[in-house]
Design a protein around this motif. Structure first.
Motif, PDB file in Angstrom:
ATOM      1  N   VAL A 136     -39.721 -98.334  44.362  1.00 19.62           N
ATOM      2  CA  VAL A 136     -40.019 -99.767  44.401  1.00 19.62           C
ATOM      3  C   VAL A 136     -38.858-100.513  43.735  1.00 19.62           C
ATOM      4  O   VAL A 136     -38.493-100.214  42.598  1.00 19.62           O
ATOM      5  N   TYR A 137     -38.327-101.489  44.470  1.00 16.78           N
ATOM      6  CA  TYR A 137     -37.175-102.248  43.984  1.00 16.78           C
ATOM      7  C   TYR A 137     -37.519-103.716  43.807  1.00 16.78           C
ATOM      8  O   TYR A 137     -38.286-104.278  44.583  1.00 16.78           O
ATOM      9  N   ASP A 138     -36.912-104.307  42.787  1.00 13.21           N
ATOM     10  CA  ASP A 138     -36.936-105.760  42.653  1.00 13.21           C
ATOM     11  C   ASP A 138     -35.991-106.256  43.741  1.00 13.21           C
ATOM     12  O   ASP A 138     -34.832-105.872  43.781  1.00 13.21           O
ATOM     13  N   PRO A 139     -36.474-107.104  44.672  1.00 12.99           N
ATOM     14  CA  PRO A 139     -35.625-107.504  45.796  1.00 12.99           C
ATOM     15  C   PRO A 139     -34.372-108.291  45.402  1.00 12.99           C
ATOM     16  O   PRO A 139     -33.425-108.358  46.170  1.00 12.99           O
ATOM     17  N   GLU A 140     -34.356-108.847  44.200  1.00  9.85           N
ATOM     18  CA  GLU A 140     -33.191-109.637  43.776  1.00  9.85           C
ATOM     19  C   GLU A 140     -32.167-108.807  43.010  1.00  9.85           C
ATOM     20  O   GLU A 140     -31.067-109.260  42.752  1.00  9.85           O
ATOM     21  N   ILE A 141     -32.570-107.581  42.616  1.00 10.85           N
ATOM     22  CA  ILE A 141     -31.686-106.722  41.822  1.00 10.85           C
ATOM     23  C   ILE A 141     -31.676-105.348  42.489  1.00 10.85           C
ATOM     24  O   ILE A 141     -32.732-104.771  42.715  1.00 10.85           O
ATOM     25  N   PRO A 142     -30.512-104.803  42.791  1.00 13.32           N
ATOM     26  CA  PRO A 142     -30.447-103.529  43.522  1.00 13.32           C
ATOM     27  C   PRO A 142     -30.726-102.299  42.649  1.00 13.32           C
ATOM     28  O   PRO A 142     -29.997-101.323  42.686  1.00 13.32           O
ATOM     29  N   VAL A 143     -31.775-102.373  41.825  1.00 10.99           N
ATOM     30  CA  VAL A 143     -32.151-101.269  40.946  1.00 10.99           C
ATOM     31  C   VAL A 143     -33.673-101.135  41.012  1.00 10.99           C
ATOM     32  O   VAL A 143     -34.379-102.149  41.073  1.00 10.99           O
ATOM     33  N   ASP A 144     -34.164 -99.896  40.969  1.00  8.33           N
ATOM     34  CA  ASP A 144     -35.617 -99.708  41.042  1.00  8.33           C
ATOM     35  C   ASP A 144     -36.314-100.184  39.762  1.00  8.33           C
ATOM     36  O   ASP A 144     -35.695-100.302  38.708  1.00  8.33           O
ATOM     37  N   ILE A 145     -37.601-100.455  39.880  1.00  9.78           N
ATOM     38  CA  ILE A 145     -38.366-101.043  38.774  1.00  9.78           C
ATOM     39  C   ILE A 145     -38.484-100.103  37.580  1.00  9.78           C
ATOM     40  O   ILE A 145     -38.586-100.569  36.441  1.00  9.78           O
ATOM     41  N   TYR A 146     -38.438 -98.802  37.816  1.00  8.42           N
ATOM     42  CA  TYR A 146     -38.522 -97.842  36.712  1.00  8.42           C
ATOM     43  C   TYR A 146     -37.256 -97.917  35.860  1.00  8.42           C
ATOM     44  O   TYR A 146     -37.333 -98.023  34.634  1.00  8.42           O
ATOM     45  N   GLU A 147     -36.096 -97.869  36.503  1.00  3.22           N
ATOM     46  CA  GLU A 147     -34.826 -97.924  35.772  1.00  3.22           C
ATOM     47  C   GLU A 147     -34.599 -99.306  35.144  1.00  3.22           C
ATOM     48  O   GLU A 147     -33.912 -99.412  34.130  1.00  3.22           O
ATOM     49  N   LEU A 148     -35.177-100.349  35.750  1.00  6.28           N
ATOM     50  CA  LEU A 148     -35.059-101.690  35.170  1.00  6.28           C
ATOM     51  C   LEU A 148     -35.886-101.835  33.896  1.00  6.28           C
ATOM     52  O   LEU A 148     -35.695-102.775  33.132  1.00  6.28           O
ATOM     53  N   GLY A 149     -36.807-100.925  33.672  1.00  5.51           N
ATOM     54  CA  GLY A 149     -37.659-101.015  32.488  1.00  5.51           C
ATOM     55  C   GLY A 149     -38.838-101.946  32.685  1.00  5.51           C
ATOM     56  O   GLY A 149     -39.382-102.472  31.716  1.00  5.51           O
ATOM     57  N   LEU A 150     -39.246-102.156  33.936  1.00  8.33           N
ATOM     58  CA  LEU A 150     -40.380-103.049  34.206  1.00  8.33           C
ATOM     59  C   LEU A 150     -41.724-102.356  34.019  1.00  8.33           C
ATOM     60  O   LEU A 150     -42.758-103.020  33.955  1.00  8.33           O
ATOM     61  N   ILE A 151     -41.722-101.028  33.929  1.00  6.66           N
ATOM     62  CA  ILE A 151     -42.967-100.288  33.713  1.00  6.66           C
ATOM     63  C   ILE A 151     -43.154-100.125  32.209  1.00  6.66           C
ATOM     64  O   ILE A 151     -42.364 -99.480  31.535  1.00  6.66           O
ATOM     65  N   TYR A 152     -44.217-100.730  31.690  1.00  6.05           N
ATOM     66  CA  TYR A 152     -44.477-100.676  30.254  1.00  6.05           C
ATOM     67  C   TYR A 152     -45.391 -99.515  29.874  1.00  6.05           C
ATOM     68  O   TYR A 152     -45.233 -98.901  28.837  1.00  6.05           O
ATOM     69  N   LYS A 153     -46.377 -99.215  30.711  1.00 10.79           N
ATOM     70  CA  LYS A 153     -47.331 -98.169  30.357  1.00 10.79           C
ATOM     71  C   LYS A 153     -47.956 -97.598  31.620  1.00 10.79           C
ATOM     72  O   LYS A 153     -48.244 -98.329  32.562  1.00 10.79           O
ATOM     73  N   VAL A 154     -48.156 -96.294  31.622  1.00  9.36           N
ATOM     74  CA  VAL A 154     -48.863 -95.607  32.708  1.00  9.36           C
ATOM     75  C   VAL A 154     -49.924 -94.730  32.061  1.00  9.36           C
ATOM     76  O   VAL A 154     -49.605 -93.851  31.261  1.00  9.36           O
ATOM     77  N   ASP A 155     -51.178 -95.003  32.372  1.00  7.55           N
ATOM     78  CA  ASP A 155     -52.284 -94.180  31.884  1.00  7.55           C
ATOM     79  C   ASP A 155     -52.863 -93.401  33.052  1.00  7.55           C
ATOM     80  O   ASP A 155     -53.120 -93.979  34.114  1.00  7.55           O
ATOM     81  N   VAL A 156     -53.069 -92.116  32.833  1.00  6.78           N
ATOM     82  CA  VAL A 156     -53.679 -91.251  33.840  1.00  6.78           C
ATOM     83  C   VAL A 156     -54.946 -90.667  33.225  1.00  6.78           C
ATOM     84  O   VAL A 156     -54.873 -89.984  32.203  1.00  6.78           O
ATOM     85  N   SER A 157     -56.088 -90.950  33.832  1.00  7.49           N
ATOM     86  CA  SER A 157     -57.343 -90.400  33.330  1.00  7.49           C
ATOM     87  C   SER A 157     -57.488 -88.952  33.769  1.00  7.49           C
ATOM     88  O   SER A 157     -56.771 -88.482  34.662  1.00  7.49           O
ATOM     89  N   ASP A 158     -58.426 -88.256  33.158  1.00 11.42           N
ATOM     90  CA  ASP A 158     -58.686 -86.876  33.548  1.00 11.42           C
ATOM     91  C   ASP A 158     -59.168 -86.785  34.991  1.00 11.42           C
ATOM     92  O   ASP A 158     -59.025 -85.748  35.634  1.00 11.42           O
ATOM     93  N   ALA A 159     -59.720 -87.885  35.514  1.00 11.91           N
ATOM     94  CA  ALA A 159     -60.163 -87.923  36.911  1.00 11.91           C
ATOM     95  C   ALA A 159     -59.027 -88.329  37.853  1.00 11.91           C
ATOM     96  O   ALA A 159     -59.244 -88.510  39.046  1.00 11.91           O
ATOM     97  N   LYS A 160     -57.823 -88.517  37.305  1.00 15.21           N
ATOM     98  CA  LYS A 160     -56.612 -88.879  38.059  1.00 15.21           C
ATOM     99  C   LYS A 160     -56.653 -90.308  38.592  1.00 15.21           C
ATOM    100  O   LYS A 160     -56.109 -90.614  39.645  1.00 15.21           O
ATOM    101  N   ASP A 161     -57.294 -91.187  37.823  1.00 14.76           N
ATOM    102  CA  ASP A 161     -57.191 -92.621  38.068  1.00 14.76           C
ATOM    103  C   ASP A 161     -55.979 -93.095  37.274  1.00 14.76           C
ATOM    104  O   ASP A 161     -55.803 -92.709  36.114  1.00 14.76           O
ATOM    105  N   VAL A 162     -55.142 -93.914  37.895  1.00 13.41           N
ATOM    106  CA  VAL A 162     -53.908 -94.367  37.262  1.00 13.41           C
ATOM    107  C   VAL A 162     -53.990 -95.867  37.015  1.00 13.41           C
ATOM    108  O   VAL A 162     -54.359 -96.634  37.910  1.00 13.41           O
ATOM    109  N   VAL A 163     -53.639 -96.276  35.790  1.00 11.64           N
ATOM    110  CA  VAL A 163     -53.556 -97.690  35.432  1.00 11.64           C
ATOM    111  C   VAL A 163     -52.154 -97.928  34.893  1.00 11.64           C
ATOM    112  O   VAL A 163     -51.689 -97.217  34.001  1.00 11.64           O
ATOM    113  N   ILE A 164     -51.477 -98.913  35.475  1.00 11.62           N
ATOM    114  CA  ILE A 164     -50.090 -99.208  35.113  1.00 11.62           C
ATOM    115  C   ILE A 164     -49.985-100.627  34.595  1.00 11.62           C
ATOM    116  O   ILE A 164     -50.486-101.558  35.225  1.00 11.62           O
TER     117      ILE A 164
END
Length: 120
Positions: free
Chosen positions: A34-62
């Motif tokens: 996933v890329y920010d359309p205005e910046i040629p870098v993906d959202i992970y490398e841009l530091g836009l992901i602050y937190k990822v929670d994965v439950s034991d049931a494999k539900d993901v909250v970002i």
């Protein structure tokens, strides 16, 4: 043991570390598509992901942010992230929350992103 107790113990069993590690790698791989359309870098490398929670049931909250609150894709990007994560067969569900505290700044970018944007 009755069926309700059996079902309850199945849904609350902790994910084995190896399985969580594999899922984490898959999540990072998908977030990097996933890329920010205005910046040629993906959202992970841009530091836009602050937190990822994965439950034991494999539900993901970002929790993620944007480079600026007025970003023109603010309404679309969370859906792009959800769609990317849902491509992982093991993920049961995905919910993405936009947060703006703390505000994003360039110091959150990886060295790879800074290199791509000539920010060294």
């Amino acid at each position: 043991m009755d069926d309700a107790a059996s079902l309850d113990s199945q849904t609350t069993a902790p994910l084995p570390q190896a399985e969580l590690d594999k899922l984490t790698d898959q999540l990072i791989e998908k977030l990097k598509t996933v890329y920010d359309p205005e910046i040629p870098v993906d959202i992970y490398e841009l530091g836009l992901i602050y937190k990822v929670d994965v439950s034991d049931a494999k539900d993901v909250v970002i929790d993620m942010t944007l480079t600026a609150p007025g970003c023109p894709v603010a309404g679309d990007m969370p859906g792009w992230v959800e769609d990317a994560v849902r491509e992982i067969p093991e993920v049961k569900s995905c919910k993405v929350e936009l947060v703006f505290d703390p505000p994003w700044d360039p110091s959150r970018m990886s060295d790879e992103a800074k290199l791509q944007l000539n920010m060294f």
